[in-house]
Write a protein that holds these residues in place. Structure first.
Motif, short mmCIF file in Angstrom:
data_model
loop_
_atom_site.label_atom_id
_atom_site.label_comp_id
_atom_site.label_asym_id
_atom_site.label_seq_id
_atom_site.Cartn_x
_atom_site.Cartn_y
_atom_site.Cartn_z
N GLY A 176 37.15 43.97 41.06
CA GLY A 176 36.70 42.90 41.93
C GLY A 176 37.61 41.69 41.82
O GLY A 176 38.84 41.81 41.79
N ARG A 177 37.02 40.51 41.75
CA ARG A 177 37.78 39.27 41.65
C ARG A 177 38.17 39.05 40.19
O ARG A 177 37.30 38.90 39.33
CB ARG A 177 36.94 38.10 42.16
CG ARG A 177 36.48 38.22 43.60
CD ARG A 177 37.62 38.09 44.58
NE ARG A 177 38.16 36.73 44.60
CZ ARG A 177 37.75 35.78 45.44
NH1 ARG A 177 36.77 36.02 46.30
NH2 ARG A 177 38.31 34.57 45.40
N THR A 178 39.46 39.02 39.91
CA THR A 178 39.93 38.94 38.52
C THR A 178 40.97 37.85 38.27
O THR A 178 41.56 37.79 37.19
CB THR A 178 40.54 40.28 38.07
OG1 THR A 178 41.76 40.51 38.79
CG2 THR A 178 39.59 41.44 38.31
N ALA A 179 41.20 36.99 39.26
CA ALA A 179 42.30 36.02 39.15
C ALA A 179 42.11 35.07 37.96
O ALA A 179 43.09 34.53 37.44
CB ALA A 179 42.44 35.23 40.45
N GLY A 180 40.88 34.86 37.51
CA GLY A 180 40.64 33.97 36.39
C GLY A 180 40.79 34.62 35.03
O GLY A 180 40.59 33.96 34.01
N ALA A 181 41.16 35.89 34.99
CA ALA A 181 41.28 36.61 33.72
C ALA A 181 42.70 36.51 33.17
O ALA A 181 43.65 36.27 33.90
CB ALA A 181 40.90 38.08 33.92
N GLU A 182 42.82 36.72 31.87
CA GLU A 182 44.13 36.84 31.21
C GLU A 182 44.21 38.25 30.63
O GLU A 182 43.87 38.47 29.46
CB GLU A 182 44.26 35.79 30.11
CG GLU A 182 44.21 34.36 30.62
CD GLU A 182 44.35 33.35 29.50
OE1 GLU A 182 45.44 33.32 28.88
OE2 GLU A 182 43.38 32.63 29.22
#
Length: 266
Positions: A176-182
Motif C-alpha cells: 500500500g502506501r509506504t512513502a513514510g517508511a525507511e
C-alpha cells in the motif's frame, strides 16, 4: 502503456514456485446503501456521482477480474466500503479465494480486505486501525508471515517499527502506501525500486507516473520479481493512463485510477 512490462504468463522454475503477494487500490468501491458510519453521500444514487446499482455491479466484476488476473495467493485490497462489498467481490471471483475483512473506522468509510488461497495461507491474527490492517499466519513453505497494509504514508513507519518490536518472530510484508517508511533500516527490501526509477507507477498525475502503491518484502526472503501490474484492459482508450471509474464527476466506467503492484519472493 509505453515503458510498462506486462507480467509473463508464468514463471519457469525447477524448484517450488515462488510465493506471491499483490496489492490493489480499488479506488472507491462503495455500495449504493447509505452508511451510518463513513461519509458516502457522494456515492449514492441521488449523490453527485450518480452511483447506481448497475455501476456498482460493473465495478465489482472489474475488481474481481483484477484479483483473478493477478492469481496470487495473497492479494491485498483497499478502497472497499464494507464486508458486504467484499462478499460481492469474492462471489464474482472465479478463483477459489477466501477473504479477511476489518473496518478501520476511517472518515471516508473505506477499508481493507485480504483475498487469499486457503490452502496456502493460514491466518490466525487479524487487526486493524486508522488506515491500516494486518493479517498474520503461516504461509505454506515460507513460515510465519504478517502482511501489513497501509493507506497512509504518515503512519506506516511507526506501524512497521511497532510490529518489529511486538512480533520479532514474523517475517513482514508491507503493501500500500509506504512513502513514510525507511525500508533498509527496518529490514525490508524494495522490489519495485527499479520500476520506479524506470518511470513506472501505479497512478497518473499529470504527465508523470506516481508509485502510489508499493510492496516491501522482509530481507529474510529473496525477491524474484516485483513490478507494477499492467494489462491493456486496465488502461483507458488512449493507453496512457489507468481507466478511471470517474474523471472528476464524469462517469468513465473503468476499473479505477490505480494499477496493482505485485512481488514474487522465496
Amino acid at each position: 502503456m509505453a515503458g510498462f512490462c506486462l507480467l509473463a504468463a508464468g514463471l519457469r522454475v525447477r524448484a517450488q514456485p515462488p510465493h506471491g503477494v499483490a496489492f490493489y487500490d480499488a479506488d472507491c468501491l462503495y455500495d449504493t446503501v447509505p452508511s451510518p458510519f463513513g461519509n458516502d453521500t457522494r456515492y449514492l444514487p441521488q449523490g453527485e456521482m450518480r452511483w447506481t446499482g448497475e455501476r456498482y455491479r460493473r465495478k465489482v466484476m472489474q475488481t474481481a477480474a483484477v484479483i483473478d488476473s493477478l492469481g496470487l495467493p495473497l492479494v491485498g485490497l483497499y478502497g472497499v466500503e464494507n464486508e458486504s462489498v467484499v462478499r460481492d467481490v469474492a462471489a464474482a471471483c472465479k478463483g477459489d479465494y477466501a477473504y479477511l475483512f476489518r473496518t478501520t473506522d476511517s472518515y471516508n468509510g473505506l477499508d481493507f480486505a485480504l483475498f487469499y488461497f486457503g490452502d496456502r495461507f493460514f491466518p490466525d491474527r487479524v487487526e486493524a486501525g486508522h488506515f491500516w490492517m494486518t493479517a498474520a499466519g503461516e504461509l505454506r513453505g515460507a513460515g510465519r508471515v504478517c502482511l501489513l497494509m497501509s493507506a497512509s504514508d504518515r503512519y506506516i513507519g511507526y506501524k512497521i517499527e511497532e510490529h518489529r518490536r511486538q512480533h520479532p518472530d514474523e517475517r513482514l510484508l508491507v503493501a500500500g502506501r509506504t512513502a513514510g517508511a525507511e525500508p533498509q533500516r527496518c529490514g525490508l527490501s524494495e522490489p519495485l525500486a527499479a520500476a520506479r526509477r524506470a518511470g513506472r507507477g501505479t497512478r497518473r498525475a499529470g504527465n508523470r507516473w506516481e508509485m502510489r502503491s508499493n510492496v516491501l518484502i522482509d530481507t529474510a526472503f529473496r525477491v524474484v520479481r516485483g513490478d507494477v501490474y499492467a494489462r491493456r484492459w486496465l488502461f483507458d482508450p488512449s493507453g496512457e493512463a489507468p481507466w478511471a471509474t470517474y474523471t472528476r464527476r464524469r462517469y468513465e466506467g473503468g476499473p479505477g485510477a490505480n494499477l496493482p503492484v505485485f512481488c514474487y519472493f522465496r
